[in-house]
Design an enzyme around this catalytic site. Structure first.
Site, short mmCIF file in Angstrom:
data_model
loop_
_atom_site.label_atom_id
_atom_site.label_comp_id
_atom_site.label_asym_id
_atom_site.label_seq_id
_atom_site.Cartn_x
_atom_site.Cartn_y
_atom_site.Cartn_z
N SER A 66 9.05 2.21 -10.05
CA SER A 66 7.84 3.00 -9.82
C SER A 66 7.94 4.27 -10.64
O SER A 66 9.05 4.76 -10.90
CB SER A 66 7.75 3.34 -8.33
OG SER A 66 6.92 4.45 -8.14
N TYR A 85 -0.46 13.29 -0.69
CA TYR A 85 0.74 12.63 -0.24
C TYR A 85 1.92 13.24 -0.98
O TYR A 85 2.17 12.89 -2.13
CB TYR A 85 0.71 11.14 -0.56
CG TYR A 85 -0.21 10.37 0.31
CD1 TYR A 85 0.25 9.68 1.42
CD2 TYR A 85 -1.57 10.32 0.02
CE1 TYR A 85 -0.60 8.98 2.22
CE2 TYR A 85 -2.43 9.61 0.83
CZ TYR A 85 -1.94 8.94 1.92
OH TYR A 85 -2.79 8.24 2.70
P1 NDP Z 1 2.07 -5.99 -2.52
O1 NDP Z 1 2.33 -5.41 -1.18
O2 NDP Z 1 0.66 -6.13 -2.99
O3 NDP Z 1 2.80 -7.42 -2.62
C1 NDP Z 1 4.14 -7.51 -2.24
C2 NDP Z 1 4.60 -8.95 -2.27
O4 NDP Z 1 5.99 -8.97 -1.91
C3 NDP Z 1 3.90 -9.83 -1.28
O5 NDP Z 1 3.90 -11.15 -1.78
C4 NDP Z 1 4.78 -9.70 -0.04
O6 NDP Z 1 4.59 -10.79 0.84
C5 NDP Z 1 6.16 -9.69 -0.67
N1 NDP Z 1 7.17 -8.96 0.12
C6 NDP Z 1 7.09 -7.70 0.59
N2 NDP Z 1 8.21 -7.37 1.25
C7 NDP Z 1 9.03 -8.46 1.19
C8 NDP Z 1 10.32 -8.74 1.70
N3 NDP Z 1 11.01 -7.83 2.40
N4 NDP Z 1 10.86 -9.95 1.43
C9 NDP Z 1 10.18 -10.88 0.71
N5 NDP Z 1 8.94 -10.67 0.22
C10 NDP Z 1 8.36 -9.47 0.47
O7 NDP Z 1 2.91 -5.08 -3.55
P2 NDP Z 1 2.63 -4.72 -5.10
O8 NDP Z 1 2.33 -5.94 -5.86
O9 NDP Z 1 1.73 -3.56 -5.17
O10 NDP Z 1 4.08 -4.17 -5.52
C11 NDP Z 1 5.03 -4.94 -6.22
C12 NDP Z 1 6.11 -4.00 -6.73
O11 NDP Z 1 5.51 -3.02 -7.58
C13 NDP Z 1 6.84 -3.21 -5.63
O12 NDP Z 1 8.21 -3.10 -5.97
C14 NDP Z 1 6.17 -1.85 -5.67
O13 NDP Z 1 7.00 -0.81 -5.21
C15 NDP Z 1 5.92 -1.72 -7.17
N6 NDP Z 1 4.89 -0.74 -7.48
C16 NDP Z 1 3.59 -0.93 -7.11
C17 NDP Z 1 2.63 0.03 -7.40
C18 NDP Z 1 1.19 -0.10 -6.99
O14 NDP Z 1 0.42 0.87 -7.16
N7 NDP Z 1 0.76 -1.25 -6.46
C19 NDP Z 1 2.98 1.26 -8.14
C20 NDP Z 1 4.37 1.35 -8.50
C21 NDP Z 1 5.27 0.38 -8.18
P3 NDP Z 1 4.95 -10.64 2.44
O15 NDP Z 1 4.45 -9.30 2.87
O16 NDP Z 1 4.22 -11.78 3.08
O17 NDP Z 1 6.43 -10.76 2.55
#
Ligand code: NDP
Length: 260
Positions: free
Chosen positions: A145, A158
């Site tokens: 991030s 935030y």
């Molecule tokens: P989302 O919440 O949209 O999607 C996350 C995905 O990961 C889902 O498929 C979720 O499914 C799965 N997931 C979450 N926690 C777990 C877990 N403990 N074990 C297995 N699967 C898990 O997230 P984003 O696509 O937005 O984010 C993806 C990455 O990008 C993250 O690392 C985030 O920190 C990073 N990021 C995102 C930003 C943004 O603005 N969106 C900005 C900067 C970084 P389920 O919940 O069913 O497990």
């Protein structure tokens, strides 16, 4: 073998059912890779797998909470058995995003964040290492991030913490690039800014946050998931064979924007 194809390559992408991970699965499959993904929700995972298979993509999936050490071990056992003990690509996509002022983090929340982000990334690299080494041509891509690159606190509603784990992932990317180069494994990190996914729905609805984010972003909009996944896919291609240890922002210019 085409430099612009992943045909015959195998990949593990954590958290592929939504957001950026979902786009990564689709891009890797689009380049011809066979992909295994995981998430915590069986129904959502099954829906995604059915949709992908109807598009002709080669995808399998497991229910796995990557914050659990036992479940991580089980996941990699499954991956090893599906892909015959070998893997070309590991994308560490799952990550939690809690925003609080530094002094408001309780010990429990601190431990939870570290377990989801850092422990899981570190341990999954240890577990995938023999699989990636088996082909002698592996690619690890971390999703970090911009909180690990610049401070997000100033002037934002935030107030963000220092988010040590993002900075730690950046350094892990560089160390693995050096340590595992001899095993043919490259390691890079993709750093998104605000991206339109379910994770940040609450931020996208917050006018003050959005006004400030957009005014600071030279391209004047936030990213869509596929704008992040395209870089991840590129880093996995043979075309990127000399790129390792790099941390690349996909941020519309946000982190290079100085005074206006
Ligand atoms: P989302 O919440 O949209 O999607 C996350 C995905 O990961 C889902 O498929 C979720 O499914 C799965 N997931 C979450 N926690 C777990 C877990 N403990 N074990 C297995 N699967 C898990 O997230 P984003 O696509 O937005 O984010 C993806 C990455 O990008 C993250 O690392 C985030 O920190 C990073 N990021 C995102 C930003 C943004 O603005 N969106 C900005 C900067 C970084 P389920 O919940 O069913 O497990």
């Amino acid at each position: 073998v085409s430099r612009w194809s992943l045909k015959g390559k195998t990949a593990l992408v954590t958290g592929g059912t939504r957001g950026i991970g979902h786009a990564i699965v689709e891009d890797l499959c689009g380049f011809g890779a066979t992909v295994h993904t995981c998430s915590r929700n069986q129904d959502e995972l099954n829906n995604c797998l059915n949709q992908w298979r109807s598009k002709g993509f080669l995808v399998s999936g497991s229910v796995c909470d990557v914050s659990s050490r036992e479940q991580r071990e089980k996941l990699i056992q499954e991956v090893a058995s599906i892909f015959n003990g070998k893997l070309h690509i590991y994308v560490n996509n799952v990550g939690a995003n809690f925003r609080k002022p530094t002094i408001e983090y309780t010990a429990e929340v601190y431990s939870e964040i570290m377990a989801i982000n850092l422990d899981s990334a570190y341990h999954l690299c240890q577990l995938t290492h023999p699989l990636l080494k088996a082909y002698g041509m592996g690619s690890i891509v971390f999703i970090s991030s911009i909180a690990g690159v610049v401070s997000l606190g100033t002037g934002s509603v935030y107030a963000a913490s220092k988010v040590m784990f993002s900075a730690a992932i950046t350094q892990l990317t560089k160390n693995l690039a050096c340590e595992w180069a001899k095993d043919g494994i490259r390691s890079n990190c993709v750093v998104p800014a605000t991206t339109n996914t379910p994770l940040v729905e609450h931020l996208l609805r917050n006018k003050q946050y959005m006004d400030e984010m957009l005014s600071r972003t030279p391209l004047g909009c936030i990213a869509e998931s596929h704008e992040v996944s395209s870089l991840v896919a590129f880093l996995c291609l043979p075309a990127a064979s000399y790129i390792t240890g790099q941390v690349i922002c996909v941020d519309g210019g946000l982190t290079v924007n100085g005074f206006q």
